[in-house]
Design an enzyme around this catalytic site. Sequence first.
Site, mmCIF file in Angstrom:
data_model
loop_
_atom_site.group_PDB
_atom_site.id
_atom_site.type_symbol
_atom_site.label_atom_id
_atom_site.label_comp_id
_atom_site.label_asym_id
_atom_site.label_seq_id
_atom_site.Cartn_x
_atom_site.Cartn_y
_atom_site.Cartn_z
ATOM 1 N N LYS A 130 -3.627 5.008 -10.460
ATOM 2 C CA LYS A 130 -4.970 5.041 -11.058
ATOM 3 C C LYS A 130 -5.149 6.396 -11.716
ATOM 4 O O LYS A 130 -4.554 7.395 -11.284
ATOM 5 C CB LYS A 130 -6.030 4.857 -9.978
ATOM 6 C CG LYS A 130 -7.363 4.405 -10.494
ATOM 7 C CD LYS A 130 -7.452 2.897 -10.621
ATOM 8 C CE LYS A 130 -8.731 2.475 -11.285
ATOM 9 N NZ LYS A 130 -8.937 1.020 -11.244
ATOM 10 N N ASP A 170 -10.877 0.671 -17.040
ATOM 11 C CA ASP A 170 -11.712 0.624 -15.831
ATOM 12 C C ASP A 170 -13.102 1.077 -16.284
ATOM 13 O O ASP A 170 -13.412 1.002 -17.491
ATOM 14 C CB ASP A 170 -11.137 1.541 -14.734
ATOM 15 C CG ASP A 170 -11.783 1.317 -13.365
ATOM 16 O OD1 ASP A 170 -11.429 0.338 -12.689
ATOM 17 O OD2 ASP A 170 -12.661 2.113 -12.964
#
Length: 449
Positions: A130, A170
């Site tokens: 991430k 995201d």
Amino acid sequence: MAISANEYLDNFMTGLKRRNPGETEFHQACYEVASTLVPYIVTKPKYIEAQVLERLTEPDRVVIFRVSWEDDKQNIRHNRGYRVQCSNAIGPYKGGIRFHPSVTLSVLKFLAFEQTFKNSLTGLPMGGGKGGADFNPKGKSDHEVMRFCQSFMTELHRYIGDDVDVPAGDIGVGGREIGYMFGQYKRLTTRFTGVLTGKGLEYGGSKIRTEATGYGVVYFAQNMMKQAGTDMAGKKVLVSGSGNVATYAVEKATQLGGKVLTMSDSSGYIYDKDGINAEKLAFIQDLKEVRRGRIEEYAKQFKGAEFHEGRPWNVPCDVALPCATQNEINGAEAKALLKNGMKVISEGANMPSDQDAINAYIDAKVLYGPSKAANAGGVSVSGMEMSQNSARLSWSEEELQKLLLSVMKGIHERCVEYGTEGKYVNYMKGANIAGFVKVADAMLAFGVA
Ligand code: NDP
């Protein structure tokens, strides 16, 4: 002598907190996983001896870098960029990029850790990672966002690659940002490869990637409901958020006969007792995606709709789909949902429920689909985008819709396999164990690494 699960969990959490001081979101995510995983692994000495859980909670690597850029008034600005590469035991690192002022190392470590389990659960060969930056795209011009994305990628491109690490979108990173970052990657490397997913259809994107996370959240709810002998038709549904995941969760829940009563943004929520139909959802999409406005405008546009500050969890419902951000449901809010009749919760956002909220759902034995299972539809179609890019092919929408349905069904089955406790399915336990086993067995195969 064999160690008890409680003792193992205490030792594990003490060590984790000592090594990662102040990283509260990371502690929370690790505890949520360890509390259901440890009773399983203490019965499997191979995982204990190889220190698999301890190694998995230490990312393979973390890259932190400065992102300098110039705003429209020629002021020099800078933000902090990150990429957390948690585990590539079963495939290249894979996970989104978040641009939001709340981004910290702790938030990205929790997200990369969760992503590792989620990607394993999909059955596809993807590791977990991430990234992001504490950059706030709100109120920035397209040119400012472009300059920021280009600067971010100028540093990040050294650490990613189609067989190395494949980021996606995201919070705060949608089609516009992916386009700017992909353009910069291509310019820096002269390579046109599937290095990012969530790309535009014109340049290697996959059909239904935009819809996949939100649709998947509803498919997961539908799978849980089917197992319990019910379905979405006629159910009152609460959704939080009004971004990518929320929009397509509302669309699919409505298509399946649910009545969606709420959506939200960071300023508050709208309550529409008549339900958010396709026409009203199109208004929200234009408001949030194109005009980048506030959700309050919905209540001015549609008669009977109300705007309230705060979160929507006091509105009576049958189904809750939290699709905004982490820790958006606390213990008191979970109890209010349960008291008002909620029977199903399927999480679109990552870790939207805190530990007290999770305990309340499990004590009440409602159908609780944790994020790492329920929102895995997006990364699954990202995995399919990688396959299409590698094969230089583009699959049909029909084929991808079928694949998404079947991946979500498979995830549900894996959760049931590991999470069944008598008549109750503890989906959190099922997701944690099923996600862990594949990664852990790959790590054992590699020896000490
Ligand atoms: P978007 O940026 O498209 O939308 C985020 C939405 O959540 C917006 O409505 C935003 O409101 C709201 N929001 C963000 N932060 C807060 C906050 N602190 N408090 C209240 N509301 C907030 O993001 P996505 O829809 O892509 O992501 C939403 C969630 O889903 C995240 O947890 C993400 O990690 C998760 N997720 C996303 C996937 C994807 O494919 N996009 C895949 C799997 C999980 P505002 O407009 O006011 O900022």
